[in-house]
Scaffold this motif. Structure first.
Motif, PDB file in Angstrom:
ATOM      1  N   MET A  27       0.799  -1.213   0.000  1.00 37.99           N
ATOM      2  CA  MET A  27       0.000   0.000   0.000  1.00 37.99           C
ATOM      3  C   MET A  27       0.837   1.269   0.000  1.00 37.99           C
ATOM      4  SD  MET A  27      -3.101  -1.008  -0.172  1.00 37.99           S
ATOM      5  CE  MET A  27      -4.025   0.484   0.258  1.00 37.99           C
ATOM      6  N   ALA A  28       0.383   2.244  -0.781  1.00 34.46           N
ATOM      7  CA  ALA A  28       0.943   3.596  -0.779  1.00 34.46           C
ATOM      8  C   ALA A  28      -0.246   4.544  -0.694  1.00 34.46           C
ATOM      9  CB  ALA A  28       1.752   3.861  -2.035  1.00 34.46           C
ATOM     10  N   GLY A  29      -0.488   5.077   0.459  1.00 40.79           N
ATOM     11  CA  GLY A  29      -1.676   5.887   0.659  1.00 40.79           C
ATOM     12  C   GLY A  29      -2.919   5.020   0.581  1.00 40.79           C
ATOM     13  N   LEU A  33       0.327  -0.026  -4.750  1.00 38.01           N
ATOM     14  CA  LEU A  33       1.218   0.649  -5.696  1.00 38.01           C
ATOM     15  C   LEU A  33       0.710   0.559  -7.135  1.00 38.01           C
ATOM     16  CD1 LEU A  33       4.775  -0.367  -4.437  1.00 38.01           C
ATOM     17  CD2 LEU A  33       3.904   1.967  -4.688  1.00 38.01           C
ATOM     18  N   TRP A  36      -2.174   2.977  -8.423  1.00 36.45           N
ATOM     19  CA  TRP A  36      -1.913   4.332  -8.905  1.00 36.45           C
ATOM     20  C   TRP A  36      -1.653   4.327 -10.406  1.00 36.45           C
ATOM     21  CZ3 TRP A  36      -3.519   8.061  -6.052  1.00 36.45           C
ATOM     22  CH2 TRP A  36      -3.492   7.949  -4.654  1.00 36.45           C
ATOM     23  N   VAL A 210      10.307   2.221  -5.506  1.00 41.72           N
ATOM     24  CA  VAL A 210       9.944   1.574  -4.252  1.00 41.72           C
ATOM     25  C   VAL A 210      10.685   0.247  -4.179  1.00 41.72           C
ATOM     26  CG1 VAL A 210       8.054   0.833  -2.768  1.00 41.72           C
ATOM     27  CG2 VAL A 210       7.689   2.690  -4.395  1.00 41.72           C
ATOM     28  N   LEU A 216       9.355   2.473   0.539  1.00 39.47           N
ATOM     29  CA  LEU A 216       7.907   2.250   0.578  1.00 39.47           C
ATOM     30  C   LEU A 216       7.249   3.216   1.552  1.00 39.47           C
ATOM     31  CD1 LEU A 216       5.335   0.662  -0.124  1.00 39.47           C
ATOM     32  CD2 LEU A 216       5.939  -0.925   1.731  1.00 39.47           C
ATOM     33  N   ALA A 217       7.874   3.426   2.714  1.00 38.69           N
ATOM     34  CA  ALA A 217       7.335   4.379   3.688  1.00 38.69           C
ATOM     35  C   ALA A 217       7.309   5.785   3.092  1.00 38.69           C
ATOM     36  CB  ALA A 217       8.165   4.341   4.966  1.00 38.69           C
ATOM     37  N   ASP A 220       4.471   5.958   0.659  1.00 32.77           N
ATOM     38  CA  ASP A 220       3.200   6.045   1.385  1.00 32.77           C
ATOM     39  C   ASP A 220       2.925   7.483   1.805  1.00 32.77           C
ATOM     40  OD1 ASP A 220       0.895   4.802   2.820  1.00 32.77           O
ATOM     41  OD2 ASP A 220       1.976   5.505   4.582  1.00 32.77           O
ATOM     42  N   ALA A 223       1.933   9.485  -1.316  1.00 30.01           N
ATOM     43  CA  ALA A 223       0.598   9.153  -1.810  1.00 30.01           C
ATOM     44  C   ALA A 223      -0.507   9.634  -0.874  1.00 30.01           C
ATOM     45  CB  ALA A 223       0.492   7.645  -2.021  1.00 30.01           C
ATOM     46  N   ARG A 224      -0.227   9.696   0.410  1.00 31.85           N
ATOM     47  CA  ARG A 224      -1.248  10.197   1.342  1.00 31.85           C
ATOM     48  C   ARG A 224      -1.600  11.648   1.041  1.00 31.85           C
ATOM     49  NH1 ARG A 224      -2.600   7.019   5.584  1.00 31.85           N
ATOM     50  NH2 ARG A 224      -1.330   5.123   5.877  1.00 31.85           N
TER      51      ARG A 224
END
Length: 227
Positions: A27-29, A33, A36, A210, A216-217, A220, A223-224
């Motif tokens: 997950m990203a936001g 991934l 998106w 990523v 990845l963090a 995330d 994307a948030r």
């Protein structure tokens, strides 16, 4: 134009996160991934997407289903084990038709306007132009770069910029490759560059690889802000 998203990698550097979850579904936001990419392809008018997979491929198909959640139609190209980039594309060619198509790495986060790829595809003729690559400024983890771009928009096999994992290819680039056999993309591109058959562009917007848990963090957090 159709597009292919490369999603067959094991994600070794991101273990244990990828032991139970395929890398494109991390997950990203508010999205996995790969979600998106599907969203931005749909917004660009690209509705037919091929996704290849190997590691935990059933989980990818279960989560993405037919792609309706993102406004696209997904066809899957399963691989018993990852076939490298060119091998995966060659295997998926029957799903991609006989005209130029876009390919995007499934493990990057970017705001690249995919509509540009439609225009690039219109200029590939299978003779003078076989590929169009998106290049970016070199990230810290790849400081040497991959290829260079000249003033006429031709790509050369000299370090300078980094290949973003976003491109458009004519099926003729993969002529002679066997389906279901591992093959790397770089040798095909380098041979085409030597013949002056690869164009490119330098993108200076958001592009985030990523490849580790830390990145990845970071993806995330980026994307948030899009939510």
């Amino acid at each position: 134009m159709k597009a292919m998203i490369l999603a067959a990698g094991r994600g070794e550097r991101m273990r244990p996160l990828t032991d139970a979850t395929p890398k494109p579904l991390l997950m990203a936001g508010a999205q996995p991934l790969i979600g998106w990419h599907l969203k931005r392809l749909a917004e660009a008018g690209v509705k037919d997407v091929v996704v290849n997979h190997a590691w935990l491929g059933k989980e990818i198909e279960a989560r993405l289903a037919d792609g309706a959640e993102w406004g696209v139609h997904i066809a899957y190209s399963p691989e018993p084990e990852a076939l490298e980039t060119a091998g995966g594309i060659a295997t998926a060619l029957p799903l991609l038709s006989d005209v130029p198509f876009a390919v995007v790495n499934g493990d990057v986060l970017t705001d690249f306007p995919f509509a540009r790829l439609i225009d690039a595809a219109s200029r590939l003729d299978g003779v003078e132009r076989l590929a169009h690559l998106v290049l970016i400024d070199n990230p810290e983890h790849h400081a040497a770069g991959d290829f260079s771009l000249d003033a006429n928009g031709r790509v050369h096999d000299e370090p300078g910029l980094t290949f973003a994992g976003i491109g458009v290819y004519h099926p003729a680039l993969f002529e002679g490759l066997e389906a279901h056999r591992p093959a790397k993309l770089a040798p095909l591109l380098r041979a085409a560059m030597a013949r002056g058959q690869v164009s490119g562009e330098h993108y200076r917007g958001l592009w985030h690889d990523v490849g580790t848990a830390q990145r990845l963090a970071e993806a995330d957090a980026i994307a948030r802000a899009w939510i």
